[in-house]
Design an enzyme around this catalytic site. Structure first.
Site, PDB file in Angstrom:
ATOM      1  CE  LYS A  11      46.480  36.693  48.278  1.00  0.00           C
ATOM      2  NZ  LYS A  11      45.986  35.853  49.388  1.00  0.00           N
ATOM      3  CG  ASP A 138      43.558  36.782  45.584  1.00  0.00           C
ATOM      4  OD1 ASP A 138      42.657  37.215  46.333  1.00  0.00           O
ATOM      5  OD2 ASP A 138      44.188  35.737  45.811  1.00  0.00           O
TER       6      ASP A 138
END
Length: 285
Positions: A11, A138
């Site tokens: 990401k 996350d």
């Protein structure tokens, strides 16, 4: 024994703002996150009949219960009351560590998706993301993938329109950053500029890459760039060879550029590879 295969996608943060410290000691964040095609590969043998085991092809990665992938398997099996009768997790690492790219979280998310599929998908993607919050901040986003607004500690997710066609070049310099120290510095610093999330959402809705580029911002970037001047060198290469935007991701130290075509991405890679062996090209996924 059954072998499961799952991709674990990196990401980047298109925006990242830190809104303040919470009573539990964590910080409230607001961030637009994006998954990239840069990935680790996860294989899981279920039903080995042996004690749990984790293998990774990169040195320095924990291969016991400290690894987020192991934690994810444990959280899933405990929550769903499933006994896999032995597990072996194998990780092929490509996402650089200590980069702000969510490598460990991506691995954990891949394990959750793979096990959920193996057991007949009892949990929806959002329920699986909620479970992922027990593993790491996350992980919920890495379970969902795509483009999303992420808030709180990472547990509040809202899907956003996909990025228009583009390429990312990501460079991981040799140095790494202490996330805890950066948060401490940020708490003591007046944040001069914050991302405009409303403008970013509007740009994504319009599918306007130029406007998206204008609204990319990470409050950690100035702190790290002030201490590591080579960040300016990397950004100058990005700027000189066709990047529409560039920014550090997470709390660093990887920095990315968004470029409109693969040709631009390849040129930037060639310019940087001699000094920075960890340079990658990826697409939004």
């Amino acid at each position: 024994m059954t072998t499961l295969y799952e991709g674990a996608f990196a990401k980047v943060n298109l925006t990242l703002d830190v809104l303040g410290k919470r009573e539990d000691g964590y910080h409230d964040l607001k961030s637009v996150m994006q998954t990239l095609s840069i990935r680790d590969d996860i294989e899981i043998d279920v039903g080995t009949g042996k004690p749990w085991k984790l293998l990774c092809d990169k040195e320095g990665i924990p291969t016991d219960e400290r690894n987020l992938a192991w934690k994810a398997a444990r959280v899933y099996c405990d929550a769903m009351k499933k006994d896999p009768n032995g597990l072996e997790i194998r990780i092929t690492k490509r996402i650089p560590s200590e980069a702000g790219m969510g490598g460990g979280s991506a691995d954990a998310a891949a394990v959750l998706r793979a096990l959920n599929r193996h057991f007949g998908e009892p949990l929806s993607v959002m329920a699986l993301a909620e479970l992922g919050a027990q593993v790491g901040s996350d992980v919920p986003f890495c379970v969902m993938c795509g483009t999303a607004m992420v808030e709180g500690r990472g547990e509040r997710l809202r899907k956003l329109p996909d990025l228009p066609e583009c390429f990312f070049v990501v460079v991981k310099p040799d140095f790494s950053c202490s996330t805890a120290e950066l948060y401490k510095k940020l708490d003591e610093t007046e944040i001069a500029k914050r991302p405009d999330h409303q403008a970013m959402e509007s740009a994504l809705l319009a599918g306007d890459l130029g406007k998206i580029a204008e609204n990319i911002w990470n409050v950690f970037d100035p702190l790290v760039t002030a201490e590591h001047l080579e960040m300016n060198y990397i950004k100058s290469i990005f700027n000189s060879y066709g990047a529409v935007a560039f920014q550090m991701t997470g709390s660093g130290s990887a920095v990315y550029a968004i470029v409109p075509s693969f040709e631009y991405a390849a040129v930037i890679c060639n310019m940087l590879r001699e000094n920075y062996p960890q340079v990658f090209i990826g697409k939004p996924v």
